[in-house]
Design an enzyme around this catalytic site. Structure first.
Site, PDB file in Angstrom:
ATOM      1  N   ASP A  47       0.631  -1.269  -0.144  1.00  0.00           N
ATOM      2  CA  ASP A  47      -0.001  -0.285   0.146  1.00  0.00           C
ATOM      3  C   ASP A  47       0.507   1.589   0.038  1.00  0.00           C
ATOM      4  O   ASP A  47       2.441   1.514  -0.172  1.00  0.00           O
ATOM      5  CB  ASP A  47      -1.435   0.019   1.416  1.00  0.00           C
ATOM      6  CG  ASP A  47      -0.095  -0.718   2.597  1.00  0.00           C
ATOM      7  OD1 ASP A  47       0.834  -0.704   2.548  1.00  0.00           O
ATOM      8  OD2 ASP A  47      -0.794  -1.112   3.042  1.00  0.00           O
TER       9      ASP A  47
ATOM     10  N   ASN B 200      -7.163  -2.866  14.573  1.00  0.00           N
ATOM     11  CA  ASN B 200      -8.582  -3.520  13.776  1.00  0.00           C
ATOM     12  C   ASN B 200      -8.420  -4.190  12.886  1.00  0.00           C
ATOM     13  O   ASN B 200      -9.754  -5.216  12.777  1.00  0.00           O
ATOM     14  CB  ASN B 200      -9.222  -2.286  13.438  1.00  0.00           C
ATOM     15  CG  ASN B 200      -8.694  -1.611  12.131  1.00  0.00           C
ATOM     16  OD1 ASN B 200      -7.957  -2.576  11.105  1.00  0.00           O
ATOM     17  ND2 ASN B 200      -8.771  -0.423  10.906  1.00  0.00           N
TER      18      ASN B 200
ATOM     19  N   HIS C 165      -6.957  -4.547   9.903  1.00  0.00           N
ATOM     20  CA  HIS C 165      -6.630  -4.614   8.821  1.00  0.00           C
ATOM     21  C   HIS C 165      -5.587  -5.220   8.483  1.00  0.00           C
ATOM     22  O   HIS C 165      -4.653  -5.550   8.474  1.00  0.00           O
ATOM     23  CB  HIS C 165      -6.797  -3.103   8.482  1.00  0.00           C
ATOM     24  CG  HIS C 165      -5.570  -2.198   8.620  1.00  0.00           C
ATOM     25  ND1 HIS C 165      -5.660  -1.055   9.373  1.00  0.00           N
ATOM     26  CD2 HIS C 165      -4.251  -2.764   8.339  1.00  0.00           C
ATOM     27  CE1 HIS C 165      -4.656  -1.228   9.424  1.00  0.00           C
ATOM     28  NE2 HIS C 165      -3.740  -1.331   9.300  1.00  0.00           N
TER      29      HIS C 165
ATOM     30  N   GLU D 127      -9.793  -2.190   5.025  1.00  0.00           N
ATOM     31  CA  GLU D 127      -9.958  -1.790   6.547  1.00  0.00           C
ATOM     32  C   GLU D 127     -11.495  -2.631   6.923  1.00  0.00           C
ATOM     33  O   GLU D 127     -12.598  -3.028   6.145  1.00  0.00           O
ATOM     34  CB  GLU D 127     -10.135  -0.258   6.580  1.00  0.00           C
ATOM     35  CG  GLU D 127      -9.316  -0.469   6.570  1.00  0.00           C
ATOM     36  CD  GLU D 127      -8.547   1.024   7.415  1.00  0.00           C
ATOM     37  OE1 GLU D 127      -8.467   0.140   8.495  1.00  0.00           O
ATOM     38  OE2 GLU D 127      -8.351   2.025   8.217  1.00  0.00           O
TER      39      GLU D 127
HETATM   40  C1  F6R Z   1       1.800  -1.621   6.055  1.00  0.00           C
HETATM   41  C2  F6R Z   1       0.588  -1.800   6.242  1.00  0.00           C
HETATM   42  C3  F6R Z   1      -0.269  -2.385   7.405  1.00  0.00           C
HETATM   43  C4  F6R Z   1       0.432  -2.038   8.251  1.00  0.00           C
HETATM   44  C5  F6R Z   1      -1.032  -1.997   9.520  1.00  0.00           C
HETATM   45  C6  F6R Z   1       0.142  -2.405  11.167  1.00  0.00           C
HETATM   46  O1  F6R Z   1       1.594  -1.536   4.885  1.00  0.00           O
HETATM   47  O2  F6R Z   1      -0.168  -2.108   5.188  1.00  0.00           O
HETATM   48  O3  F6R Z   1      -0.983  -3.566   7.465  1.00  0.00           O
HETATM   49  O4  F6R Z   1       0.863  -3.502   8.429  1.00  0.00           O
HETATM   50  O5  F6R Z   1      -0.941  -1.257   9.998  1.00  0.00           O
HETATM   51  O6  F6R Z   1       0.850  -1.612  11.626  1.00  0.00           O
HETATM   52  P1  F6R Z   1       1.919  -1.669  12.299  1.00  0.00           P
HETATM   53  O7  F6R Z   1       3.462  -2.584  11.877  1.00  0.00           O
HETATM   54  O8  F6R Z   1       3.208  -0.131  11.955  1.00  0.00           O
HETATM   55  O9  F6R Z   1       1.566  -2.160  13.641  1.00  0.00           O
END
Ligand code: F6R
Length: 235
Positions: A67, A132, A134, A139
Site C-alpha cells: 500500500d 482493527n 486490517h 479496513e
Molecule cells: C503497512 C500495512 C498495514 C500494517 C499494519 C500494522 O504496509 O499494510 O497493514 O502492516 O497497519 O502496522 P504496524 O506494523 O505499524 O503496527
C-alpha cells in the site's frame, strides 16, 4: 495455519527474517510482497545486515508493496520508508520495485497496479496487522474489495499511524492491494507486533470464523500462512 510463538519482538523479527532469507535463497528471482510500519522495521534491519555480511543476495528479486498513502508528502510516503529501511541497504535492482506513487493520479495507479497483479503472483507476502484487523489497508467493513483500490482510512488507523507524520496529519486515503491480491500469494507470513493487536489476533487464532469485521481472518482461507507472534499476546 502454522503459528510460531516467540518470547519477544526481536525473536519474531529474527524468525520473520529467516523465513524471507530462506525463500530468497531457494528462489533468487522471487516476487516478494512487502509491508511497512513498525512491524517490519527489525526484519528489514536483519535483511540489510545479511546483505552486508554477504549471506543474502537480492539482486534477482522483485518486490511489490501492499500500500501507499494518497497525496502525502514525499518524506511521509511508504516509498521513503522502504528506501530508508530496506531498499537502500540491500542489493535490490531498484527497477524491480513496484509500489504505488503517492503523488500520481490514484485512478491511474489503480489501473497500473491491477495490471501488475493480473500478470504477476507474489511468492511470499509479508504482512503486519492493524489494531482493527486490517491487512494492507483493507479496513473492516460490510464488504471487502478483491483487487487494488483506493480506500478511505478509518479513524482508528489514522490514530495508530499518526506518529509517523511530523504534523500528525495522516492522509484520508491510501491505495492498497485488495484481499484477493493478498490471498493469491503463494505463501503468507504474518508478523504480529504490539499489545493493540491482541483482540484481532485472538479472532484469527481462536475464532475459526471469517468476517469482514476482522479482515485478517480471511487468512484462514489460505493454505500456506505462517503467523509469528509473541506468546504473551496469545494468553
Ligand atoms: C503497512 C500495512 C498495514 C500494517 C499494519 C500494522 O504496509 O499494510 O497493514 O502492516 O497497519 O502496522 P504496524 O506494523 O505499524 O503496527
Amino acid at each position: 495455519m502454522k503459528v510460531i510463538l516467540t518470547e519477544s519482538y526481536e525473536e519474531s523479527a529474527r524468525k520473520g527474517a529467516e523465513i524471507i532469507l530462506d525463500a530468497v535463497a531457494r528462489d533468487p528471482g522471487l516476487l516478494l510482497g512487502l509491508a511497512t510500519g513498525e512491524t517490519p522495521v527489525a526484519i528489514y534491519r536483519l535483511l540489510r545486515e545479511a546483505c552486508a555480511a554477504g549471506t543474502a543476495d537480492f539482486s534477482k528479486a522483485r518486490t511489490v508493496n501492499l500500500d501507499e498513502y494518497v497525496g502525502c508528502r514525499e518524506e511521509d510516503s511508504y516509498r521513503r520508508f522502504m528506501d530508508e529501511n530496506l531498499f537502500d541497504g540491500i542489493n535490490l535492482d531498484k527497477s524491480k520495485i513496484t509500489i504505488a506513487d503517492h503523488a500520481a493520479d490514484p485512478a491511474g495507479e489503480v489501473v497500473r497496479l491491477r495490471a501488475f497483479f493480473g500478470a504477476n503472483r507474489v511468492d511470499l507476502q509479508l504482512l503486519g496487522i492493524g489494531p482493527n484487523g486490517h491487512i494492507g489497508f483493507n479496513e473492516p467493513d460490510s464488504e471487502l474489495e478483491a483487487g487494488v483500490h483506493v480506500t478511505g482510512l478509518t479513524e482508528s488507523t489514522k490514530r495508530a499511524n499518526a506518529h509517523w507524520f511530523a504534523d500528525g496529519a495522516v492522509p484520508d486515503q491510501a491505495i492498497t492491494m485488495g484481499m484477493g491480491d493478498i490471498l493469491k500469494a503463494k505463501s503468507i507470513l504474518l508478523v504480529v507486533k504490539g499489545e493493540s493487536k491482541r483482540e484481532v489476533l485472538r479472532g484469527l487464532l481462536d475464532g475459526g470464523k471469517v468476517t469482514t469485521r476482522n479482515p485478517a481472518t480471511f487468512l484462514l482461507l489460505h493454505p500456506d500462512v505462517t503467523v509469528v507472534t509473541e506468546r504473551s499476546l496469545t494468553v
